[in-house]
Design a protein around this motif. Structure first.
Motif, mmCIF file in Angstrom:
data_model
loop_
_atom_site.group_PDB
_atom_site.id
_atom_site.type_symbol
_atom_site.label_atom_id
_atom_site.label_comp_id
_atom_site.label_asym_id
_atom_site.label_seq_id
_atom_site.Cartn_x
_atom_site.Cartn_y
_atom_site.Cartn_z
ATOM 1 N N UNK A 16 -10.414 -8.351 -1.695
ATOM 2 C CA UNK A 16 -10.823 -7.941 -3.027
ATOM 3 C C UNK A 16 -11.839 -7.162 -3.351
ATOM 4 N N UNK A 17 -13.057 -6.854 -2.519
ATOM 5 C CA UNK A 17 -13.983 -5.737 -2.821
ATOM 6 C C UNK A 17 -13.211 -4.232 -2.518
ATOM 7 N N UNK A 18 -12.207 -4.271 -1.791
ATOM 8 C CA UNK A 18 -11.452 -2.870 -1.869
ATOM 9 C C UNK A 18 -10.389 -2.633 -2.834
ATOM 10 N N UNK A 19 -9.551 -3.804 -3.485
ATOM 11 C CA UNK A 19 -8.649 -3.703 -4.443
ATOM 12 C C UNK A 19 -9.009 -3.477 -5.698
ATOM 13 N N UNK A 20 -10.068 -4.339 -6.295
ATOM 14 C CA UNK A 20 -10.533 -4.230 -7.699
ATOM 15 C C UNK A 20 -11.332 -2.872 -7.986
ATOM 16 N N UNK A 21 -11.894 -2.145 -7.459
ATOM 17 C CA UNK A 21 -12.129 -0.761 -7.717
ATOM 18 C C UNK A 21 -10.834 -0.096 -7.791
ATOM 19 N N UNK A 47 -6.633 4.762 1.829
ATOM 20 C CA UNK A 47 -6.730 5.063 3.447
ATOM 21 C C UNK A 47 -7.867 3.741 3.952
ATOM 22 N N UNK A 48 -8.952 3.399 3.078
ATOM 23 C CA UNK A 48 -9.912 2.590 3.656
ATOM 24 C C UNK A 48 -8.860 0.817 3.527
ATOM 25 N N UNK A 49 -8.195 0.898 2.547
ATOM 26 C CA UNK A 49 -7.014 -0.248 2.669
ATOM 27 C C UNK A 49 -6.345 -0.299 3.866
ATOM 28 N N UNK A 50 -5.840 0.786 4.426
ATOM 29 C CA UNK A 50 -4.853 0.842 5.487
ATOM 30 C C UNK A 50 -5.798 0.547 6.888
ATOM 31 N N UNK A 96 -9.992 9.793 -5.277
ATOM 32 C CA UNK A 96 -10.649 8.673 -4.816
ATOM 33 C C UNK A 96 -9.677 7.483 -4.772
ATOM 34 N N UNK A 97 -8.595 7.694 -5.544
ATOM 35 C CA UNK A 97 -7.675 6.778 -5.275
ATOM 36 C C UNK A 97 -6.890 6.662 -3.722
ATOM 37 N N UNK A 98 -6.699 7.997 -3.468
ATOM 38 C CA UNK A 98 -6.195 7.866 -2.192
ATOM 39 C C UNK A 98 -7.040 7.855 -1.099
ATOM 40 N N UNK A 130 0.928 -1.119 0.003
ATOM 41 C CA UNK A 130 -0.063 0.124 0.148
ATOM 42 C C UNK A 130 0.774 1.266 0.218
ATOM 43 N N UNK A 131 1.991 1.198 0.920
ATOM 44 C CA UNK A 131 2.884 2.353 0.902
ATOM 45 C C UNK A 131 3.424 2.591 -0.574
#
Length: 835
Positions: A114-119, A305-308, A299-301, A58-59
């Protein structure tokens, strides 16, 4: 003290056994706890490693996004840099690959991503498309700047056609194909063409300012200004068309109609360009960045943040598993600390019983010994170490007692004469101060110094000098009372404290001492005569402070040496170290640095024609708080602190500069300045004065240097050298206060002197004292016979002037003519004297 009857056990061995037993218990407990913690740590290490790898992906993705953003901004500044485009593609592809790796991540305590990485993958692809669109627009200047397209492809063509039309009309007249019937036609044609050029120039200024990113308000003002130029052009064009109606021109009408239509179309195109420039559509690449690229990046940022946040949840689950192990570890540490405190408590109690209590008893015994009271009883030692300490204490106590007595005598007495030293004198002086304050009494402190003792030491050697000091101290000691204190302060300095003594009795005693020391001393079969200078300070008249009394007595002794007297009492008027004088001295240094000292001027009148021919520059200092300080005090302070030469040069500069100004105004008079003995001792004096005269462009012959007899005779050879150098330049030399010194008249003819100034003490009573009259008469004749000008200073009445006139005195100076005045007042005096 209680004697030790048997050898007690060693405290060291006791503590060693106890510490070894407790240490084994602690090591066993720590080993078991360590194995338990190690197994727990290993269980969660793998889970932490997985979370760290996910976080690193992620970093890296976030760093790639930042690099993409930075490279896009750099590309906008440098669109031909292909490396930047390559880096943007590389970072975009790298981010997509990192997100694909995250999709495959698996470890203990893992939460599906998966649900957070695909978008995020789709958004990076969308970002790549928008970047390519930005590149396309940025590389095509017409797509990047729509307004520039209008300017280059439409307005420039219209401008060229209009300019060509004007050129055809001008060539028609200039080639004489058309002879205008109106004289206004050609000038109006030129004027109309210039107005068109101004409109074009204003358009270029507008575009330049837009490219330079000036504010919209400035652009609006410039756009309105261009409209005004165009209106002026159209008015001029209409007038030109009217003039051409009466002319037989082949193409004028058609060309002017074409210019009118083209200029209107040109203005319409400018208004379109202005609309684009002033309403946010100036740069298409900026619009793409603002409306397409920045939203995607934002939106990518947010998704990153949600992934973190998800990774933090994973870490919390791992931390929860680890917390159970930590709780056990904390209980273990608490138990060990409790055991440690119990052990420390045991050690402290045993130390207090076996060590600290005996040491306190020994310490109290040492303190009692220090203040010379009976020592308390010391109990029996309970350990071998304390027993050895008691033995050492008893031996030390005996040796210290013996050494203390010897040291006390050395600390309070001079090793050579056996007299009390400075420290002992200070103690006895403090006692006398307390006693005098309590009993309202009086005492005398004498400071004594042998005269020429250094010569005796240098001639006969230090051994003879030491013997002489002993004999002197013995002789003085035989003359004083037992209650008096004779102390040696060092070298050949002695002090004598006389309690309950008044000044009259002190005088009698010091006279006896001086008379006694007048008898020669026999040292190594040599008869030695020695003198003594004594200074005395009286308590409480002079001071009620020991340090001040000693200082004042010392000052009085030096006063006695200066006055060639055997003894002297302290006089506060001669205290050059008083606080007031110190502050005044510091203020003087500051005043010289700031050039706050002034030169006042007193005129010299030539008796023969009653005209001002010269003046004397006199030092004046107006202190900000003390007012005017007498010149004598200023000069005395300046000589003491070594700034007298600097002060002299400053007054010389002021006087020379002012004299130069008088000459420019037509007053050709001389100026006189006094020199000190320090000035004459300066080998650079003539060079410095020459520089001042050259800088102010004053002829050398208009400067007079006044030197007193005493100053000149202090170092006659050096004075002759300096005065000859100054005289060779053409500078005049005057002997000031003539008649008050003791110089031989034989020297007068050797000195390069131009003037004698008779001291005012002979002038002020010349009309009453026949001796003064005779001295002045003789001095004037002497000066004239030597070819010198004679000046009388201190003239205070008209009768004195009449007498001096009869005696053929050349110049006069004094309060009757004028007091010393500042430069402005002296200029007024000069103007009035001419009237």
């Amino acid at each position: 003290m209680v004697p030790i009857y048997k050898t007690p056990p060693s405290l060291r061995k006791r503590y060693l056994k106890t510490t070894l037993f407790i240490g084994l218990i602690v090591v066993f407990i720590i080993a078991i706890s360590y194995l338990n913690i190690l197994s727990t740590k290993q269980a969660v290490t793998n889970a932490y490693q997985g979370v760290l790898e996910e976080q690193s992906k992620i970093d890296e993705t976030r760093n790639n996004l930042l690099s993409i953003n930075k490279d896009i901004n750099l590309f906008l500044l440098d669109p031909i840099n292909e490396d930047l485009l390559h880096k943007i593609d590389t970072n975009t592809n790298s981010s997509i690959n990192l997100l694909k790796i995250l999709l495959k991540s698996e470890h203990e305590f893992h939460i599906p991503l998966t649900q957070k990485v695909l978008p995020l993958l789709e958004k990076f692809k969308s970002l790549n498309i928008e970047v390519k669109r930005l590149v396309e627009y940025r590389k095509d200047i017409n797509k990047q700047y729509p307004a520039m397209d209008i300017s280059a492809n439409e307005m420039e063509i219209q401008q060229d056609k209009i300019n060509s039309g004007f050129e055809i009309l001008k060539r028609e007249i200039e080639s004489e194909s058309l002879t205008p019937t109106s004289e206004q036609l050609y000038p109006e044609l030129i004027k109309t063409h210039l107005n068109w050029i101004k409109a074009i120039s204003q358009t270029r200024i507008y575009m330049t300012n837009r490219l330079a990113s000036f504010s919209i308000e400035i652009l609006k003002d410039q756009g309105k200004s261009l409209n005004d130029f165009h209106d002026i052009f159209m008015q001029s064009l209409k007038k030109l068309k009217k003039l051409y109606q009466n002319e037989d021109s082949f193409e004028a009408e058609e060309i002017l109609n074409s210019i009118e239509k083209l200029s209107q179309k040109w203005l319409d195109n400018f208004l379109i360009m202005r609309e684009i420039s002033e309403h946010g559509e100036w740069r298409s690449d900026t619009m793409i960045m603002k409306n397409r690229i920045f939203p995607v990046m934002k939106t990518i940022t947010l998704d990153l943040n949600l992934l973190e946040t998800t990774l933090r949840t994973e870490k919390q689950n791992i931390d929860h598993q680890l917390q159970k192990s930590d709780t056990f570890f904390y209980y273990l540490i608490f138990g060990l600390i409790t055991l440690l405190f119990l052990f420390i408590g045991f050690i402290l109690i045993s130390l207090d019983w076996m060590v600290f209590s005996p040491i306190r008893q020994i310490s109290q015994a040492l303190k009692s010994k220090a203040i010379d009271i009976s020592s308390p009883e010391i109990g029996a030692a309970k350990t071998l170490e304390i027993a050895n300490l008691l033995d050492a204490y008893q031996q030390m106590d005996q040796e210290v007692t013996e050494r203390q007595k010897a040291l006390e005598h050395q600390a309070m007495h001079d090793h050579l004469t056996g007299l009390p030293n400075r420290f002992a004198l200070s103690q006895r002086l403090e006692y006398q101060l307390l006693s005098g304050d309590r009993e309202n009494g009086q005492f005398i402190l004498c400071f004594m110094d042998l005269d020429y003792f250094k010569e005796i030491n240098d001639t006969l050697g230090h051994s003879a000098g030491d013997q002489l000091l002993i004999k002197v101290s013995n002789r003085i000691q035989s003359l004083i009372r037992k209650s008096d204190t004779l102390a040696r302060l060092g070298g050949d300095e002695f002090a004598l404290l006389l309690p309950k003594t008044d000044p009259d009795n002190a005088k009698q005693l010091v006279r006896k001492i001086i008379e006694s020391l007048e008898q020669p001393f026999i040292v190594d079969n040599e008869s030695i005569n020695v003198g003594l200078s004594i200074g005395m300070a009286v308590y409480p008249k002079d001071s009620q402070n020991a340090e001040n009394l000693l200082q004042y007595a010392d000052m009085a002794m030096y006063a006695a040496k200066r006055q060639r007297a055997s003894f002297s009492f302290y006089d506060s008027n001669e205290n050059i170290y008083s606080k007031e004088r110190m502050l005044l001295t510091q203020d003087l240094v500051n005043a010289i640095e700031a050039e706050q000292l002034e030169a006042y001027y007193q005129p010299k009148i030539e008796l023969k024609n009653q005209k001002i021919v010269a003046c004397e520059a006199l030092l004046r200092w107006n202190h900000p708080t003390l007012g005017f300080i007498s010149p004598e005090k200023v000069i005395d302070a300046a000589e003491r602190i070594g700034v007298i030469h600097k002060l002299t040069l400053q007054i010389l500069n002021k006087a020379i500069s002012e004299c130069a100004q008088w000459h420019k105004q037509g007053y050709k008079i001389s100026v006189a300045v006094n020199l000190s003995v320090t000035d004459l001792a300066n080998e650079e004096l003539s060079f410095e004065i020459k520089n001042l005269l050259d800088q102010n462009k004053l002829e050398y012959r208009y400067l007079i240097l006044e030197i007193t007899e005493s100053v000149m005779m202090e170092n006659l050879n050096l004075s002759l050298i300096q005065l000859n150098q100054l005289n060779q330049l053409g500078i005049k030399i005057s002997i000031d206060d003539f008649g008050t010194g003791f110089s031989s008249l034989a020297y007068l003819k050797r000195l390069p002197v131009n003037e004698l100034k008779i001291d005012k003490s002979f002038i002020q009573e010349i009309n009453q004292d026949q001796n003064d009259l005779a001295i002045v008469h003789s001095t004037i004749d002497l000066g004239h016979n030597l070819g010198l000008t004679v000046t009388a200073e201190g003239v205070e009445n008209e009768q004195t002037i009449e007498i001096l006139n009869e005696l053929n005195c050349d110049l006069v100076q004094g309060y009757f003519i004028s007091r010393p005045v500042d430069s402005d007042s002296f200029r007024i005096f000069l103007r009035e004297s001419v009237k």
